[in-house]
Motif scaffolding. Structure first.
Motif: not given
Length: 290
Positions: A69-76
């Motif tokens: 969840i703290d990576t730039p990929h989570f929401e995508a």
């Protein structure tokens, strides 16, 4: 879900074989199994697969392990895979109630945007000391949480804890199983990295089954049969469960709450366990429906 086979999200050539294979569940991995420069490609491929007729017809539990969840990929990742074909969203490195609630919010947003009518649930990975300490609280944070899953690599390696020491493995398994029990969710066992060591895999799986785990992860198709060998009731288990359930019916008719079966005291918790074994045996075709 006796077996859960990991499938790299960046290897679409493996998808058809996995769907046709014997594993009860497939976990398409967007996290550790995918190189940084292929994350976007992998999420697109997995999202397309989940929406395919082949996935819908497979009858398998379909899971996606997204990036943390703290990576730039989570929401995508969540936006790409939130669809009718997704059963469980696997959240890695979960450590707090706040992270669980943020994951729920992201999933709800993606499902609304994608017109999903059958919401997916969450499988939380317990992979750190804090995650293990917070496991029960995280599992109770929201009704979307279906289960907890151990991740021994991240939990043990940074601390220098020996994975091959059975006492260490048992301690972590026991702690997480109690957390899952407190929350009323299932507990699922970790992967076993040494594909050639079938005996080691079986030993961990047997321990997990004795602790009430639902099944064990597989990183290679050869491990699926091993998981299925362990996570099924034996003939002796089934025979005793049938005796207990029959005795329970007779005791209920007589208004008796506790009674003996083969010289052992039986009451409500034992009956519930026996009923679960009978149901499992029927589901696996080991016992005819009556």
């Amino acid at each position: 879900m006796r077996s859960k086979l990991f499938v790299p999200g960046s290897r679409p050539e493996l998808f058809p074989k996995a769907l046709d294979g014997p594993a009860d569940a497939l976990s398409f991995d967007l996290e550790d199994a995918v190189a940084e420069d292929r994350k976007a490609e992998a999420r697109t491929q997995v999202g397309a697969l989940l929406r395919s007729a082949a996935a819908q017809a497979s009858g398998k539990t379909l899971i996606v392990r997204v990036n943390a969840i703290d990576t730039p990929h989570f929401e995508a990742d969540v936006a790409a895979v939130a669809c009718e074909g997704l059963h469980l969203l696997n959240l890695p490195k979960a450590e707090s109630i706040e992270q669980v609630m943020a994951a729920v919010a992201a999933l709800e947003t993606a499902e609304r945007a994608n017109g999903v009518t059958r919401p997916a649930r969450l499988l939380l990975n317990v992979e750190s000391p804090r995650g293990l300490r917070q496991a029960a609280a995280m599992a109770q944070a929201h009704a979307r949480v279906a289960g907890l899953q151990l991740g021994f690599g991240d939990l043990f390696e940074p601390l220098g804890i020996a994975r091959r020491d059975i006492a260490n493995v048992h301690a972590a398994m026991f702690a997480m199983r109690l957390a899952a029990g407190e929350a009323g969710v299932f507990a699922y066992d970790s992967a076993f990295a040494d594909v050639k060591d079938a005996e080691g895999y079986l030993a961990e799986a047997e321990m997990a089954r004795r602790l009430g785990y639902l099944g064990k992860s597989c990183i290679h198709p050869s491990q699926v049969a091993l998981a299925h060998r362990v996570f099924r009731p034996s003939e002796a288990d089934i025979a005793r469960a049938l005796c207990v359930t029959e005795a329970a019916r007779e005791a209920q008719a007589r208004g008796v709450g506790a009674y003996l079966v083969d010289g052992r005291m039986v009451d409500a918790p034992f009956v519930r366990s026996a009923e679960a074994i009978v149901a499992d045996a029927k589901r696996l075709g080991l016992l005819p429906e009556r």
